[in-house]
Design a protein around this motif. Structure first.
Motif, PDB file in Angstrom:
ATOM      1  N   VAL A 122       0.841  -1.205   0.000  1.00  0.00           N
ATOM      2  CA  VAL A 122       0.000   0.000   0.000  1.00  0.00           C
ATOM      3  C   VAL A 122       0.875   1.253   0.000  1.00  0.00           C
ATOM      4  O   VAL A 122       0.607   2.205  -0.746  1.00  0.00           O
ATOM      5  N   ILE A 123       1.917   1.247   0.801  1.00  0.00           N
ATOM      6  CA  ILE A 123       2.814   2.412   0.851  1.00  0.00           C
ATOM      7  C   ILE A 123       3.483   2.611  -0.503  1.00  0.00           C
ATOM      8  O   ILE A 123       3.568   3.736  -1.014  1.00  0.00           O
ATOM      9  N   ALA A 124       3.934   1.538  -1.121  1.00  0.00           N
ATOM     10  CA  ALA A 124       4.597   1.639  -2.425  1.00  0.00           C
ATOM     11  C   ALA A 124       3.627   2.121  -3.502  1.00  0.00           C
ATOM     12  O   ALA A 124       3.977   2.980  -4.322  1.00  0.00           O
ATOM     13  N   GLU A 125       2.419   1.570  -3.503  1.00  0.00           N
ATOM     14  CA  GLU A 125       1.425   1.942  -4.511  1.00  0.00           C
ATOM     15  C   GLU A 125       0.988   3.396  -4.388  1.00  0.00           C
ATOM     16  O   GLU A 125       0.587   4.011  -5.378  1.00  0.00           O
ATOM     17  N   SER A 126       1.052   3.940  -3.187  1.00  0.00           N
ATOM     18  CA  SER A 126       0.584   5.316  -2.988  1.00  0.00           C
ATOM     19  C   SER A 126       1.724   6.327  -2.945  1.00  0.00           C
ATOM     20  O   SER A 126       1.492   7.495  -2.674  1.00  0.00           O
ATOM     21  N   SER A 127       2.943   5.884  -3.238  1.00  0.00           N
ATOM     22  CA  SER A 127       4.096   6.785  -3.127  1.00  0.00           C
ATOM     23  C   SER A 127       4.017   7.968  -4.079  1.00  0.00           C
ATOM     24  O   SER A 127       4.657   8.992  -3.839  1.00  0.00           O
ATOM     25  N   ILE A 158       1.466  10.403  -1.837  1.00  0.00           N
ATOM     26  CA  ILE A 158       1.750  10.772  -0.450  1.00  0.00           C
ATOM     27  C   ILE A 158       3.144  10.267  -0.071  1.00  0.00           C
ATOM     28  O   ILE A 158       3.508   9.136  -0.374  1.00  0.00           O
ATOM     29  N   GLU A 159       3.907  11.136   0.557  1.00  0.00           N
ATOM     30  CA  GLU A 159       5.266  10.789   0.986  1.00  0.00           C
ATOM     31  C   GLU A 159       5.235  10.167   2.375  1.00  0.00           C
ATOM     32  O   GLU A 159       4.285  10.348   3.135  1.00  0.00           O
ATOM     33  N   ARG A 197       2.813  11.756   9.595  1.00  0.00           N
ATOM     34  CA  ARG A 197       2.102  12.832  10.299  1.00  0.00           C
ATOM     35  C   ARG A 197       0.610  12.538  10.392  1.00  0.00           C
ATOM     36  O   ARG A 197      -0.015  12.737  11.432  1.00  0.00           O
ATOM     37  N   PHE A 198       0.013  12.072   9.306  1.00  0.00           N
ATOM     38  CA  PHE A 198      -1.428  11.822   9.285  1.00  0.00           C
ATOM     39  C   PHE A 198      -1.829  10.627  10.134  1.00  0.00           C
ATOM     40  O   PHE A 198      -2.914  10.613  10.708  1.00  0.00           O
ATOM     41  N   LEU A 235       7.152   2.898   8.778  1.00  0.00           N
ATOM     42  CA  LEU A 235       6.653   2.931   7.404  1.00  0.00           C
ATOM     43  C   LEU A 235       7.767   2.569   6.421  1.00  0.00           C
ATOM     44  O   LEU A 235       7.542   1.782   5.487  1.00  0.00           O
ATOM     45  N   ASN A 236       8.949   3.122   6.636  1.00  0.00           N
ATOM     46  CA  ASN A 236      10.090   2.801   5.775  1.00  0.00           C
ATOM     47  C   ASN A 236      10.472   1.333   5.883  1.00  0.00           C
ATOM     48  O   ASN A 236      10.825   0.701   4.890  1.00  0.00           O
ATOM     49  N   GLN A 237      10.413   0.786   7.076  1.00  0.00           N
ATOM     50  CA  GLN A 237      10.759  -0.622   7.271  1.00  0.00           C
ATOM     51  C   GLN A 237       9.794  -1.513   6.484  1.00  0.00           C
ATOM     52  O   GLN A 237      10.217  -2.456   5.819  1.00  0.00           O
ATOM     53  N   TRP A 238       8.503  -1.235   6.544  1.00  0.00           N
ATOM     54  CA  TRP A 238       7.529  -2.027   5.793  1.00  0.00           C
ATOM     55  C   TRP A 238       7.763  -1.894   4.297  1.00  0.00           C
ATOM     56  O   TRP A 238       7.698  -2.875   3.560  1.00  0.00           O
TER      57      TRP A 238
END
Length: 145
Positions: free
Chosen positions: A53-58, A61-62, A68-69, A77-80
């Motif tokens: 999800v983090i990769a797909e939304s990069s 959103i940073e 922050r949100f 987040l970076n570890q995942w």
């Protein structure tokens, strides 16, 4: 004084109690280990999904903004995200009889090694470009006199 039969009976009784405790302990540890393995597998699946999800939304959103949100530390987040990249399946190597560009290259090409400074790169971008440069220099044929 106790008879031999009485001594043997007491030893068997003590061994039976100990054996029952050992059996119960082994069964409990086995059950808990199975539960732990199941939960660990679920956690690994969630970690992979978070990374995806983090990769797909990069692009929208940073990491810092996401942290922050969500009040989730940017380090988590970076570890995942990074563990997702590390667990991707690797490509299979070419098998015998399969032609690739690298296998067609001459095998007597001399290569030069880049001397190491003994320091690690300070960023992954630098590390990646340094590794790419090293690989590129290894592919350039050197003139042999």
């Amino acid at each position: 004084m106790l008879t031999t039969e009485e001594i043997q009976r007491r030893v068997k009784e003590a061994d039976a109690d100990r054996g029952a405790k050992r059996s119960a302990t082994a069964a409990r540890v086995g059950d808990l280990a199975k539960r732990r393995a199941a939960v660990a597998e679920q956690l690994a699946d969630i970690d992979r999904e978070l990374g995806d999800v983090i990769a797909e939304s990069s692009d929208v959103i940073e990491i810092d903004e996401l942290a922050r949100f969500t009040d989730v530390p940017a380090a988590d987040l970076n570890q995942w995200l990074n563990s997702r990249k590390a667990t991707r399946p690797r490509r299979k190597r070419a098998t015998a009889g399969t032609s690739t560009a690298k296998s067609d290259a001459p095998h007597d090409v001399a290569t030069t090694e880049t001397p190491s400074t003994g320091r690690l790169p300070t960023s992954t971008a630098h590390a990646s470009s340094a590794a790419d440069a090293l690989q590129a220099s290894a592919r350039v044929p050197a003139e042999v006199a």
